[in-house]
Design an enzyme around this catalytic site. Structure first.
Site, mmCIF file in Angstrom:
data_model
loop_
_atom_site.group_PDB
_atom_site.id
_atom_site.type_symbol
_atom_site.label_atom_id
_atom_site.label_comp_id
_atom_site.label_asym_id
_atom_site.label_seq_id
_atom_site.Cartn_x
_atom_site.Cartn_y
_atom_site.Cartn_z
ATOM 1 N N ARG A 82 0.844 -1.199 0.000
ATOM 2 C CA ARG A 82 0.000 0.000 0.000
ATOM 3 C C ARG A 82 0.874 1.242 0.000
ATOM 4 N NH1 ARG A 82 -4.503 0.378 4.554
ATOM 5 N NH2 ARG A 82 -2.673 0.613 5.883
ATOM 6 N N THR A 133 -1.571 7.464 -0.214
ATOM 7 C CA THR A 133 -2.876 7.296 -0.885
ATOM 8 C C THR A 133 -3.626 6.062 -0.377
ATOM 9 O OG1 THR A 133 -1.975 5.874 -2.619
ATOM 10 C CG2 THR A 133 -1.892 8.252 -3.015
ATOM 11 N N ASP A 175 1.114 -3.185 11.817
ATOM 12 C CA ASP A 175 1.477 -3.564 10.442
ATOM 13 C C ASP A 175 1.894 -5.032 10.425
ATOM 14 O OD1 ASP A 175 3.191 -4.066 8.094
ATOM 15 O OD2 ASP A 175 2.836 -1.945 7.700
HETATM 16 C C1 PRP Z 1 -0.969 -5.091 4.281
HETATM 17 C C2 PRP Z 1 -1.771 -6.365 4.276
HETATM 18 C C3 PRP Z 1 -2.691 -6.168 3.107
HETATM 19 C C4 PRP Z 1 -2.921 -4.683 3.105
HETATM 20 C C5 PRP Z 1 -4.299 -4.430 3.644
HETATM 21 O O1 PRP Z 1 0.044 -5.122 3.355
HETATM 22 O O2 PRP Z 1 -0.995 -7.503 4.203
HETATM 23 O O3 PRP Z 1 -2.148 -6.621 1.886
HETATM 24 O O4 PRP Z 1 -1.954 -4.105 3.976
HETATM 25 O O5 PRP Z 1 -4.634 -3.099 3.535
HETATM 26 P P1 PRP Z 1 -5.790 -2.592 2.567
HETATM 27 O O6 PRP Z 1 -6.984 -3.456 2.819
HETATM 28 O O7 PRP Z 1 -6.019 -1.170 3.000
HETATM 29 O O8 PRP Z 1 -5.296 -2.663 1.157
HETATM 30 P P2 PRP Z 1 1.114 -3.946 3.217
HETATM 31 O O9 PRP Z 1 0.693 -2.960 2.170
HETATM 32 O O10 PRP Z 1 1.408 -3.379 4.578
HETATM 33 O O11 PRP Z 1 2.391 -4.665 2.610
HETATM 34 P P3 PRP Z 1 3.338 -5.780 3.233
HETATM 35 O O12 PRP Z 1 2.531 -7.033 3.256
HETATM 36 O O13 PRP Z 1 4.451 -5.834 2.257
HETATM 37 O O14 PRP Z 1 3.778 -5.341 4.592
HETATM 38 N N1 URA Z 2 -2.168 -3.414 6.832
HETATM 39 C C1 URA Z 2 -1.673 -3.853 8.003
HETATM 40 O O1 URA Z 2 -0.681 -4.588 8.031
HETATM 41 N N2 URA Z 2 -2.282 -3.484 9.133
HETATM 42 C C2 URA Z 2 -3.369 -2.685 9.147
HETATM 43 O O2 URA Z 2 -3.904 -2.390 10.234
HETATM 44 C C3 URA Z 2 -3.878 -2.236 7.913
HETATM 45 C C4 URA Z 2 -3.254 -2.623 6.770
#
Ligand code: PRP
Ligand code: URA
Length: 212
Positions: free
Chosen positions: A102, A106, A198
């Protein structure tokens, strides 16, 4: 289709331990694994069986086996943390990956990788990501899979926010969502409240790292 919140005392207990900000990485991963095993049990309870004949050391007998093995697709990176129990309990399942993260401002997902087994076109796909927050990543993944011709997708997460569930079900009412917990809301940074922070950072130990 529906949202299934897995109300189970052991899952709830382990989720309370997992959410704790003091939980260190090794224990965090162990709990994720344990919750994952309990989730697989629930998520697979409607898989179709077919008759077969086996030979035990005692006699020939009728038995039942899975009609087909679901395809596992996980969203990198955090999805890796929940993949192992699914792979262990369904070792015949082929596994696909969708890489996305993400944008912190944004909150929109950016895709960086995809590798999906062909068999996803004819089989049930279990799409695995621990967090369903805004729903942007889940929708990006579902859009991609549907665009390739995948028809049967079930989304599996650990923690879901109402906003994410609404977003997925508004666009794809046919998709079942399984979550270990349904939380209250998102905060202004798009994190789930109370959530667990996270997920990717907590699984891979990058909470307090600046990227190289
Ligand atoms: C996290 C999680 C999802 C996303 C959820 O990934 O694993 O993929 O956020 O958020 P959303 O519903 O608002 O899209 P992240 O973008 O933190 O990446 P990562 O797995 O590489 O840490
Ligand atoms: N992605 C995460 O890993 N944690 C949150 O709370 C939301 C998005």
């Amino acid at each position: 289709m529906k949202t299934h919140i897995l109300n189970h005392p052991l899952i709830d207990h382990k989720m309370s331990l997992l959410r704790d900000s003091k939980r260190k990485m090794p224990e965090f991963k162990m709990l994720l694994d344990e919750i994952g095993f309990l989730m697989v049990y629930e998520v697979t309870k409607d898989l179709e069986l077919q008759d077969t004949v086996i030979e035990t050391p005692i006699c020939v007998s009728k038995a039942q086996k899975l009609k087909s093995h679901p395809i596992l697709v996980t969203i990198l990176r955090a999805g890796l943390g929940l993949l192992d129990p699914f792979m262990k309990l369904m070792p015949n399942s082929k596994v696909g990956f969708l890489g996305m993260d993400r944008d912190e401002v944004t909150l929109k997902p950016r895709s960086y990788y995809d590798k999906i087994p062909m068999q996803a076109l004819e089989n049930k796909v279990l799409l695995i990501d621990p967090m369903l927050a805004t729903g942007g990543s889940a929708l990006n993944a579902i859009d991609f899979l549907m665009g390739k011709g995948v028809k049967d997708i079930t989304f599996i997460c650990l923690v879901a926010a109402p906003e994410g569930i609404k977003a997925v079900h508004e666009k794809y009412p046919q998709i079942d969502i399984y979550a270990a917990a349904l939380d209250e809301k998102l905060n202004d940074k798009g994190y789930i409240v109370p959530g667990l922070g996270d997920a990717g950072d907590r699984i891979f130990g990058t909470e307090d790292n600046e990227n190289l």
